[in-house]
Design an enzyme around this catalytic site. Structure first.
Site, PDB file in Angstrom:
ATOM      1  N   LYS A  66      23.678 -15.903  13.356  1.00 43.81           N
ATOM      2  CA  LYS A  66      23.939 -14.946  14.440  1.00 43.81           C
ATOM      3  C   LYS A  66      22.762 -13.975  14.494  1.00 43.81           C
ATOM      4  O   LYS A  66      22.401 -13.359  13.477  1.00 43.81           O
ATOM      5  CB  LYS A  66      25.237 -14.207  14.120  1.00 43.81           C
ATOM      6  CG  LYS A  66      25.988 -13.658  15.309  1.00 43.81           C
ATOM      7  CD  LYS A  66      27.366 -13.184  14.828  1.00 43.81           C
ATOM      8  CE  LYS A  66      28.176 -12.546  15.922  1.00 43.81           C
ATOM      9  NZ  LYS A  66      29.414 -11.947  15.399  1.00 43.81           N
TER      10      LYS A  66
HETATM   11  O1  G3P Z   1      32.197 -10.015  16.111  1.00 46.62           O
HETATM   12  C1  G3P Z   1      31.793  -9.460  17.308  1.00 46.62           C
HETATM   13  C2  G3P Z   1      32.873  -8.769  18.096  1.00 46.62           C
HETATM   14  O2  G3P Z   1      33.960  -9.635  18.289  1.00 46.62           O
HETATM   15  C3  G3P Z   1      33.257  -7.394  17.605  1.00 46.62           C
HETATM   16  O3  G3P Z   1      34.413  -6.907  18.203  1.00 46.62           O
HETATM   17  O4  G3P Z   1      36.309  -5.317  18.198  1.00 46.62           O
HETATM   18  O5  G3P Z   1      34.231  -4.770  16.895  1.00 46.62           O
HETATM   19  O6  G3P Z   1      34.236  -4.688  19.384  1.00 46.62           O
HETATM   20  P1  G3P Z   1      34.816  -5.324  18.163  1.00 46.62           P
END
Ligand code: G3P
Length: 216
Positions: free
Chosen positions: A83
Site C-alpha cells: 500500500k
Molecule cells: O484503511 C483505510 C481506511 O479504510 C481508513 O478508514 O475509518 O480511518 O477513515 P477510517
C-alpha cells in the site's frame, strides 16, 4: 463486490474468514498501532488466515525508502499487497512495483483525478476514502461514481476499493455504483447480517416449532 476487512484484529479476521465471505484484508499504520503488535509479525499471521490480498502500507515518504520497505514487506507472503500513498513518490513506487508483478494498493485518494493517475501508474487497487471525504463536507459516494465512470471510459483494470466505510448504507451504495471491492471495519461487516425482521421471524419460528413437540 469483494469484501475486505479493515483491521489487524486476528480474532475478527478469523471469525469473518470462517464465513467464507472474506476476500482480503486492509491495514494501515493506525490499524497496526491499534493492534499493539509487531508490524511484520501480525501481517504474516493475517496472510496465513486469508488467501486474498493483505494490504501492508509503507511508512517512508520518498521513493527510495518506499522501495526498500516494499522489498521487506513483499517477502512476508505471496498475498501481500503493498500500500502506497497517493503522492508523486507513491505513484513512482507503484509503477516500479507493478512492472515487477507486485500487487499495489494506492491509498488516501480523495479526487477522481488522483484515481486516474493511480490507474495510469498501474495500481491494482485505488482506495478512495468515503467516510473521511464525507467528514470534510464532500460526497464520498459521488467520488466512487466519478471514478467508476472514468475507469469504464478507458477500460482501466485498477479495482476500485471503497475505503473508510462507516455504515451499511455506504456498502449498499458502493454495490449500486459498482465498486469492485469495499473494505470496512469488522463491526460494519457483521452489521450487514442483521435485520430486526430476521431476528423477529426466527423467534416466531422457534416458538411455533416448540409447540409441535417434535425434534430433529
Ligand atoms: O484503511 C483505510 C481506511 O479504510 C481508513 O478508514 O475509518 O480511518 O477513515 P477510517
Amino acid at each position: 463486490m469483494k469484501f475486505f476487512v479493515d483491521t489487524a484484529d486476528i480474532a475478527d479476521i478469523k471469525e469473518l474468514a470462517a464465513t467464507g465471505l472474506l476476500d482480503g484484508v486492509t491495514t494501515n499504520p493506525s490499524i497496526i498501532a491499534k493492534s499493539g503488535r509487531d508490524f511484520l509479525e501480525v501481517t504474516k499471521e493475517i496472510c496465513g488466515i486469508v488467501d486474498g490480498p493483505v494490504s501492508a502500507e509503507v511508512i517512508a515518504m520518498d521513493h527510495e525508502g518506499m522501495m526498500r520497505e516494499a522489498e521487506i514487506l513483499r517477502k512476508i507472503a505471496d498475498n501481500v499487497c503493498i500500500k502506497v500513498p497517493l503522492t508523486i513518490d507513491g505513484l513512482k513506487t507503484c509503477k516500479a512495483l507493478t512492472n515487477d508483478g507486485t500487487k499495489v494498493n494506492v491509498t488516501l485518494c480523495f479526487s477522481a483525478n488522483q484515481a486516474l493517475l493511480a490507474a495510469k501508474a498501474g495500481a491494482s487497487f485505488i482506495s478512495p476514502f468515503i467516510g473521511r471525504h464525507d467528514d470534510n463536507g464532500f460526497d464520498g459516494l459521488d467520488l466512487i461514481s466519478d471514478i467508476r465512470l472514468i475507469y469504464d471510459n478507458y477500460g482501466f483494470e485498477t479495482e476500485i476499493l471503497a475505503a473508510s466505510i462507516r455504515h451499511g448504507v455506504h456498502v449498499l451504495e458502493c454495490a449500486r455504483i459498482g465498486a469492485d471491492v469495499m473494505t470496512a471495519p469488522p463491526a460494519v461487516i457483521k452489521g450487514l447480517f442483521k435485520h430486526v425482521l430476521t431476528d423477529k421471524g426466527l423467534e416466531q419460528f422457534a416458538a411455533d416449532w416448540a409447540k409441535t413437540g417434535q425434534s430433529l
